[in-house]
Design a protein around this motif. Structure first.
Motif, PDB file in Angstrom:
ATOM      1  N   ALA A 168      -2.187  -7.750   2.977  1.00  0.00           N
ATOM      2  CA  ALA A 168      -3.486  -7.461   3.579  1.00  0.00           C
ATOM      3  C   ALA A 168      -4.585  -7.453   2.517  1.00  0.00           C
ATOM      4  O   ALA A 168      -5.685  -7.991   2.728  1.00  0.00           O
ATOM      5  CB  ALA A 168      -3.439  -6.119   4.309  1.00  0.00           C
ATOM      6  N   ALA A 169      -4.302  -6.866   1.366  1.00  0.00           N
ATOM      7  CA  ALA A 169      -5.289  -6.839   0.275  1.00  0.00           C
ATOM      8  C   ALA A 169      -5.571  -8.246  -0.235  1.00  0.00           C
ATOM      9  O   ALA A 169      -6.721  -8.595  -0.534  1.00  0.00           O
ATOM     10  CB  ALA A 169      -4.798  -5.943  -0.851  1.00  0.00           C
ATOM     11  N   THR A 170      -4.572  -9.091  -0.316  1.00  0.00           N
ATOM     12  CA  THR A 170      -4.750 -10.471  -0.763  1.00  0.00           C
ATOM     13  C   THR A 170      -5.612 -11.255   0.213  1.00  0.00           C
ATOM     14  O   THR A 170      -6.532 -11.969  -0.185  1.00  0.00           O
ATOM     15  CB  THR A 170      -3.377 -11.151  -0.941  1.00  0.00           C
ATOM     16  OG1 THR A 170      -2.601 -10.394  -1.870  1.00  0.00           O
ATOM     17  CG2 THR A 170      -3.522 -12.574  -1.421  1.00  0.00           C
ATOM     18  N   SER A 173       4.587  -0.829   4.863  1.00  0.00           N
ATOM     19  CA  SER A 173       5.356  -1.100   3.646  1.00  0.00           C
ATOM     20  C   SER A 173       4.437  -1.608   2.536  1.00  0.00           C
ATOM     21  O   SER A 173       3.306  -2.031   2.779  1.00  0.00           O
ATOM     22  CB  SER A 173       6.439  -2.135   3.936  1.00  0.00           C
ATOM     23  OG  SER A 173       5.844  -3.410   4.100  1.00  0.00           O
ATOM     24  N   LEU A 174       4.920  -1.577   1.336  1.00  0.00           N
ATOM     25  CA  LEU A 174       4.154  -2.034   0.182  1.00  0.00           C
ATOM     26  C   LEU A 174       3.827  -3.522   0.312  1.00  0.00           C
ATOM     27  O   LEU A 174       2.722  -3.961  -0.016  1.00  0.00           O
ATOM     28  CB  LEU A 174       4.943  -1.753  -1.104  1.00  0.00           C
ATOM     29  CG  LEU A 174       4.284  -2.208  -2.399  1.00  0.00           C
ATOM     30  CD1 LEU A 174       2.951  -1.498  -2.591  1.00  0.00           C
ATOM     31  CD2 LEU A 174       5.196  -1.970  -3.576  1.00  0.00           C
TER      32      LEU A 174
END
Length: 127
Positions: free
Chosen positions: A15-17, A8-9
């Motif tokens: 995960a990117a954070t 999901s978005l």
């Protein structure tokens, strides 16, 4: 209800954070470690310079004049090293046969003066 496929978005943003925070943490450590390595290298070089002066002084006991002497500075790598040799007679022993040599090597790094000091006591042995 079918199985969910993919990510999901919200999971992607989280995960990117987390990844960005980890990269920032590691990047903050790099400058501190580079500075620590440079300080350790300069401290080691200053110790070598002091030891070389002591070794040279050991060979010439009769030529050692009591007092302070500022030796020519040494520029090596990122360091500018000032060298001071101090000869002190040891008065506890009769005959002026003992001399203490103190060598101080000074350098400035990031606006802070650092120093390394080495000492050696020499005896004049006459056969």
């Amino acid at each position: 209800m079918g199985k969910r496929a993919g990510v999901s978005l919200m999971e992607t943003v989280m995960a990117a954070t987390i990844l960005a925070l980890m990269v920032m943490f590691v990047m903050n450590l790099l400058p501190a470690s580079v500075l620590s390595v440079r300080l350790a290298e300069n401290r080691m070089r200053a110790g070598q310079l002091a030891q070389n002066i002591l070794e040279d002084s050991r060979r010439s006991f009769g030529d050692l004049v009591v007092g302070n002497e500022e030796l020519p500075p040494v520029d090596e790598g990122a360091g500018h090293f000032r060298r001071i040799r101090q000869i002190i007679p040891v008065t506890d022993v009769p005959g002026n046969r003992l001399k203490e040599i103190r060598v101080t090597v000074l350098w400035v790094e990031r606006g802070v003066e650092h120093k390394v000091e080495r000492r050696l006591t020499l005896v004049d042995v006459r056969l």
